[in-house]
Design a protein around this motif. Structure first.
Motif, PDB file in Angstrom:
ATOM      1  N   GLY A  73       0.849  -1.186   0.000  1.00  0.00           N
ATOM      2  CA  GLY A  73       0.000   0.000   0.000  1.00  0.00           C
ATOM      3  C   GLY A  73       0.878   1.226   0.000  1.00  0.00           C
ATOM      4  O   GLY A  73       2.103   1.133  -0.078  1.00  0.00           O
ATOM      5  N   SER A  74       0.277   2.388   0.104  1.00  0.00           N
ATOM      6  CA  SER A  74       1.063   3.621   0.175  1.00  0.00           C
ATOM      7  C   SER A  74       0.772   4.324   1.494  1.00  0.00           C
ATOM      8  O   SER A  74       0.020   3.801   2.330  1.00  0.00           O
ATOM      9  N   GLY A  75       1.347   5.487   1.676  1.00  0.00           N
ATOM     10  CA  GLY A  75       1.158   6.247   2.909  1.00  0.00           C
ATOM     11  C   GLY A  75      -0.302   6.543   3.203  1.00  0.00           C
ATOM     12  O   GLY A  75      -0.711   6.607   4.366  1.00  0.00           O
ATOM     13  N   THR A  76      -1.092   6.676   2.158  1.00  0.00           N
ATOM     14  CA  THR A  76      -2.512   6.988   2.362  1.00  0.00           C
ATOM     15  C   THR A  76      -3.241   5.810   3.016  1.00  0.00           C
ATOM     16  O   THR A  76      -4.123   6.012   3.856  1.00  0.00           O
ATOM     17  N   LEU A  77      -2.836   4.582   2.677  1.00  0.00           N
ATOM     18  CA  LEU A  77      -3.397   3.411   3.365  1.00  0.00           C
ATOM     19  C   LEU A  77      -2.993   3.454   4.845  1.00  0.00           C
ATOM     20  O   LEU A  77      -3.803   3.145   5.721  1.00  0.00           O
ATOM     21  N   TYR A 128      -1.120  20.495   2.968  1.00  0.00           N
ATOM     22  CA  TYR A 128      -1.816  19.557   2.088  1.00  0.00           C
ATOM     23  C   TYR A 128      -2.006  18.181   2.717  1.00  0.00           C
ATOM     24  O   TYR A 128      -3.082  17.598   2.620  1.00  0.00           O
ATOM     25  N   PHE A 129      -0.950  17.654   3.359  1.00  0.00           N
ATOM     26  CA  PHE A 129      -1.073  16.293   3.883  1.00  0.00           C
ATOM     27  C   PHE A 129      -1.837  16.249   5.197  1.00  0.00           C
ATOM     28  O   PHE A 129      -2.508  15.262   5.484  1.00  0.00           O
ATOM     29  N   GLY A 130      -1.770  17.311   5.984  1.00  0.00           N
ATOM     30  CA  GLY A 130      -2.638  17.413   7.152  1.00  0.00           C
ATOM     31  C   GLY A 130      -4.089  17.412   6.705  1.00  0.00           C
ATOM     32  O   GLY A 130      -4.931  16.696   7.253  1.00  0.00           O
ATOM     33  N   ASP A 131      -4.368  18.198   5.665  1.00  0.00           N
ATOM     34  CA  ASP A 131      -5.735  18.291   5.135  1.00  0.00           C
ATOM     35  C   ASP A 131      -6.236  16.956   4.588  1.00  0.00           C
ATOM     36  O   ASP A 131      -7.438  16.712   4.574  1.00  0.00           O
ATOM     37  N   ARG A 132      -5.323  16.117   4.108  1.00  0.00           N
ATOM     38  CA  ARG A 132      -5.745  14.821   3.558  1.00  0.00           C
ATOM     39  C   ARG A 132      -6.523  14.004   4.594  1.00  0.00           C
ATOM     40  O   ARG A 132      -7.411  13.235   4.250  1.00  0.00           O
ATOM     41  N   PHE A 133      -6.204  14.194   5.875  1.00  0.00           N
ATOM     42  CA  PHE A 133      -6.933  13.484   6.930  1.00  0.00           C
ATOM     43  C   PHE A 133      -8.420  13.859   6.949  1.00  0.00           C
ATOM     44  O   PHE A 133      -9.251  13.091   7.426  1.00  0.00           O
ATOM     45  N   VAL A 139      -1.549  14.483  13.818  1.00  0.00           N
ATOM     46  CA  VAL A 139      -0.519  15.504  13.599  1.00  0.00           C
ATOM     47  C   VAL A 139       0.402  14.999  12.490  1.00  0.00           C
ATOM     48  O   VAL A 139       0.770  13.818  12.477  1.00  0.00           O
ATOM     49  N   THR A 140       0.764  15.871  11.572  1.00  0.00           N
ATOM     50  CA  THR A 140       1.712  15.506  10.517  1.00  0.00           C
ATOM     51  C   THR A 140       3.102  15.912  10.997  1.00  0.00           C
ATOM     52  O   THR A 140       3.314  17.082  11.326  1.00  0.00           O
ATOM     53  N   HIS A 141       4.030  14.949  11.046  1.00  0.00           N
ATOM     54  CA  HIS A 141       5.349  15.282  11.601  1.00  0.00           C
ATOM     55  C   HIS A 141       6.050  16.300  10.700  1.00  0.00           C
ATOM     56  O   HIS A 141       6.515  17.333  11.181  1.00  0.00           O
ATOM     57  N   ASP A 174       5.011  18.267   7.174  1.00  0.00           N
ATOM     58  CA  ASP A 174       4.063  18.415   6.070  1.00  0.00           C
ATOM     59  C   ASP A 174       4.834  18.703   4.787  1.00  0.00           C
ATOM     60  O   ASP A 174       5.554  19.698   4.676  1.00  0.00           O
ATOM     61  N   THR A 175       4.648  17.800   3.835  1.00  0.00           N
ATOM     62  CA  THR A 175       5.429  17.761   2.604  1.00  0.00           C
ATOM     63  C   THR A 175       5.053  18.887   1.637  1.00  0.00           C
ATOM     64  O   THR A 175       5.704  19.087   0.622  1.00  0.00           O
ATOM     65  N   SER A 176       3.994  19.625   1.958  1.00  0.00           N
ATOM     66  CA  SER A 176       3.631  20.762   1.106  1.00  0.00           C
ATOM     67  C   SER A 176       4.365  22.023   1.546  1.00  0.00           C
ATOM     68  O   SER A 176       4.698  22.871   0.722  1.00  0.00           O
ATOM     69  N   LEU A 221       0.448  10.087  14.720  1.00  0.00           N
ATOM     70  CA  LEU A 221       1.477  10.875  14.035  1.00  0.00           C
ATOM     71  C   LEU A 221       1.699  10.378  12.607  1.00  0.00           C
ATOM     72  O   LEU A 221       2.036   9.210  12.396  1.00  0.00           O
ATOM     73  N   ASP A 222       1.520  11.281  11.645  1.00  0.00           N
ATOM     74  CA  ASP A 222       1.855  10.977  10.247  1.00  0.00           C
ATOM     75  C   ASP A 222       3.357  11.214  10.076  1.00  0.00           C
ATOM     76  O   ASP A 222       3.819  12.350  10.033  1.00  0.00           O
ATOM     77  N   GLY A 223       4.093  10.108   9.996  1.00  0.00           N
ATOM     78  CA  GLY A 223       5.555  10.204   9.870  1.00  0.00           C
ATOM     79  C   GLY A 223       6.030   9.981   8.434  1.00  0.00           C
ATOM     80  O   GLY A 223       7.209   9.697   8.212  1.00  0.00           O
ATOM     81  N   VAL A 224       5.121  10.101   7.468  1.00  0.00           N
ATOM     82  CA  VAL A 224       5.482   9.691   6.102  1.00  0.00           C
ATOM     83  C   VAL A 224       6.713  10.436   5.563  1.00  0.00           C
ATOM     84  O   VAL A 224       7.514   9.847   4.859  1.00  0.00           O
ATOM     85  N   CYS A 225       6.857  11.694   5.936  1.00  0.00           N
ATOM     86  CA  CYS A 225       8.025  12.430   5.425  1.00  0.00           C
ATOM     87  C   CYS A 225       9.082  12.611   6.530  1.00  0.00           C
ATOM     88  O   CYS A 225       9.909  13.517   6.465  1.00  0.00           O
ATOM     89  N   THR A 279       4.374   5.394   8.253  1.00  0.00           N
ATOM     90  CA  THR A 279       5.079   5.963   7.114  1.00  0.00           C
ATOM     91  C   THR A 279       4.805   5.121   5.873  1.00  0.00           C
ATOM     92  O   THR A 279       3.909   4.276   5.853  1.00  0.00           O
ATOM     93  N   ALA A 280       5.570   5.380   4.833  1.00  0.00           N
ATOM     94  CA  ALA A 280       5.526   4.605   3.593  1.00  0.00           C
ATOM     95  C   ALA A 280       6.979   4.365   3.205  1.00  0.00           C
ATOM     96  O   ALA A 280       7.882   5.038   3.700  1.00  0.00           O
ATOM     97  N   SER A 281       7.193   3.411   2.287  1.00  0.00           N
ATOM     98  CA  SER A 281       8.574   2.997   2.005  1.00  0.00           C
ATOM     99  C   SER A 281       9.399   4.032   1.241  1.00  0.00           C
ATOM    100  O   SER A 281      10.627   4.022   1.309  1.00  0.00           O
ATOM    101  N   GLN A 282       8.738   4.942   0.516  1.00  0.00           N
ATOM    102  CA  GLN A 282       9.453   5.743  -0.499  1.00  0.00           C
ATOM    103  C   GLN A 282       9.984   7.087  -0.031  1.00  0.00           C
ATOM    104  O   GLN A 282      10.472   7.850  -0.841  1.00  0.00           O
ATOM    105  N   LYS A 283       9.889   7.382   1.255  1.00  0.00           N
ATOM    106  CA  LYS A 283      10.349   8.700   1.679  1.00  0.00           C
ATOM    107  C   LYS A 283      11.704   8.553   2.370  1.00  0.00           C
ATOM    108  O   LYS A 283      12.670   8.181   1.730  1.00  0.00           O
ATOM    109  N   ALA A 284      11.783   8.802   3.680  1.00  0.00           N
ATOM    110  CA  ALA A 284      13.101   8.805   4.314  1.00  0.00           C
ATOM    111  C   ALA A 284      13.697   7.404   4.483  1.00  0.00           C
ATOM    112  O   ALA A 284      14.859   7.259   4.851  1.00  0.00           O
TER     113      ALA A 284
HETATM  114  C1  LIG Z   1       3.701  11.402   0.836  1.00  0.00           C
HETATM  115  C2  LIG Z   1       2.916  11.685   2.060  1.00  0.00           C
HETATM  116  C3  LIG Z   1       1.675  11.068   2.318  1.00  0.00           C
HETATM  117  C4  LIG Z   1       0.986  10.184   1.314  1.00  0.00           C
HETATM  118  O1  LIG Z   1       1.707   9.076   1.011  1.00  0.00           O
HETATM  119  P1  LIG Z   1       1.384   8.236  -0.325  1.00  0.00           P
HETATM  120  O2  LIG Z   1       2.423   7.171  -0.275  1.00  0.00           O
HETATM  121  O3  LIG Z   1       1.528   9.172  -1.463  1.00  0.00           O
HETATM  122  O4  LIG Z   1       0.005   7.714  -0.201  1.00  0.00           O
HETATM  123  C5  LIG Z   1       1.052  11.318   3.520  1.00  0.00           C
HETATM  124  N1  LIG Z   1       1.588  12.154   4.422  1.00  0.00           N
HETATM  125  C6  LIG Z   1       2.760  12.775   4.202  1.00  0.00           C
HETATM  126  C7  LIG Z   1       3.314  13.682   5.251  1.00  0.00           C
HETATM  127  C8  LIG Z   1       3.460  12.561   3.017  1.00  0.00           C
HETATM  128  O5  LIG Z   1       4.628  13.189   2.811  1.00  0.00           O
END
Ligand SMILES: *Cc1c(COP(=O)(O)O)cnc(C)c1O
Length: 391
Positions: free
Chosen positions: A61-65, A88-93, A134-136, A138-140, A163-167, A193-198
């Protein structure tokens, strides 16, 4: 060297050769015990990264999952949550919460600024909140949340801290056993998190950690409105990954295991310091070019930056000139579109790559008629990096 370009967007991030090599290993059966051993080791390392005695889940899955899993497994439809949004990513919630039938209240900061702990406390004093997101980083906007302030502000009210640690994960400390403010109850409850960031692995994995309080919340819910995203379906699988529930993304797990190995060899404290130093260095170097960083220095993220151009830079030309040189950066979002760009500086991105990127950025500005000093920017990067690492 499979990488022909420098992928300096805020994820996906550059993938190193060892990880590509792991990814292209022969695909095994998803029930093979040799595969299970690789997976178990990667899961143990994930627990170490978050320093949790709870449970971790690594699934396709990705970070959104991950975001969806964090909420669907802790709160029920109709429950009230607070979304702390730095962009942007805080708003995604908000969208996730709406889809799950939650009552979401939102605290949005001005772009480039953080929400203050006082604002959060004022909101939580209204009562009835079950969780706060909370977004650790925010990638925007490139704003980093100050966990030392925000965790106590939330946990004082007995609310779950998600905590959204994706970035951020693997670049900034997210210690789930840490007692913030010295209080035994003030801990991060869920981080993902997701695999593709840090972590620096190609996109494809959702990585979620649940602490004891969050696991208790899941158990209290009994049923949830999901099957694949229900952590109860994965609990025993993550202990014995050779058992079948849904087919694991075998090759991605090879890559992830290698990614976590690389992180573990660098060491967490060293990796956190390196990111802090890179963040400071790249911001200082970009300022030499007359660029502005959207976030104030105190709120600026170690992993990526939202950069505002000096006047009269043509955004489309700038980014396509860079792309021609083999450097990929991202456009700014929202009202900043056209006025700036976003650059990722996280994961396994080397200083050498960043220095080369700085030179290309300087050249692209020169091509637009600006007088900039590339040597000075590079020297600033090297000096700031060395000074920060030295401490
Ligand atoms: C990239 C990102 C997401 C979304 O991750 P996807 O893998 O694109 O679904 C969510 N939150 C933050 C902070 C991100 O940087």
């Amino acid at each position: 060297m499979p990488n022909k370009e420098m992928l300096l967007i805020p994820g996906p991030t550059p993938v190193v050769d060892e990880i590509y090599a792991a990814l292209s290993q022969e695909t095994m059966s998803h029930t093979d015990l040799r595969f299970a051993a690789i997976f178990k080791k990667a899961l143990a390392e994930t627990k170490k990264m978050y320093n949790t005695d709870g449970e971790v889940f690594v699934i396709a899955g990705s970070g959104t999952l991950s975001m969806e899993m964090a909420l669907i497994n802790t709160v029920a439809p109709g429950d009230k949550i607070l979304i702390v949004s730095h962009g942007y990513f805080g708003d995604r919630f908000i969208g996730v919460a709406q889809a799950l039938g939650l009552k979401a209240e939102v605290l949005q900061s001005a772009w480039g600024k953080p929400v203050t702990p006082e604002e959060i406390e004022t909101k939580l004093q209204e009562g009835g909140f079950k969780a706060v997101t909370v977004t650790h980083v925010d990638t925007s906007t490139g704003v980093v949340s100050d966990l030392n302030k925000l965790v106590p502000a939330v946990k004082k009210y007995g609310v779950l801290f998600i905590l959204d640690g994706v970035c951020a994960s693997a670049a900034l400390e997210e210690d789930m056993s840490r007692e913030f403010g010295g209080h035994p109850e003030y801990k991060i409850d869920v981080v993902f998190t997701a695999s593709q960031k840090a972590i620096g692995v190609p996109p494809g994995l959702a990585i979620v950690a649940f602490g004891p309080k969050a696991l208790e919340a899941r158990k209290k819910l009994e049923k949830v409105g999901a099957y694949y995203a229900d952590i109860m379906n994965w609990l025993h699988i993550m202990r014995e990954p050779n058992i079948y529930f849904a087919t694991h993304p075998i090759n991605m797990i090879y890559a992830y295991a290698k990614g976590m190995d690389i992180i573990s060899s660098e060491g967490y404290p060293a990796r956190y310091v390196r990111h802090t130093a890179i963040g400071k260095a790249i911001r200082a170097a970009l300022r030499v070019y007359g660029m502005q960083i959207l976030a104030d220095e105190a709120d600026a993220a170690p992993t990526m930056s939202c950069v505002i151009y000096p006047q009269c830079v043509d955004d489309v030309k700038f980014r396509s000139d860079l792309a021609q040189k083999g450097l990929i950066v991202a456009g700014a979002l929202g009202t900043l579109a056209g006025k700036g760009f976003r650059i990722g500086h996280m994961g396994n991105t080397s200083n050498q790559t960043l220095i080369k990127a700085l030179a290309y950025i300087g050249e692209a500005l020169q091509e637009q008629g600006l007088t900039v000093n590339v040597d000075n920017a590079v020297r600033t990067f090297e000096r700031e990096f060395a000074e920060t690492v030295k401490g």
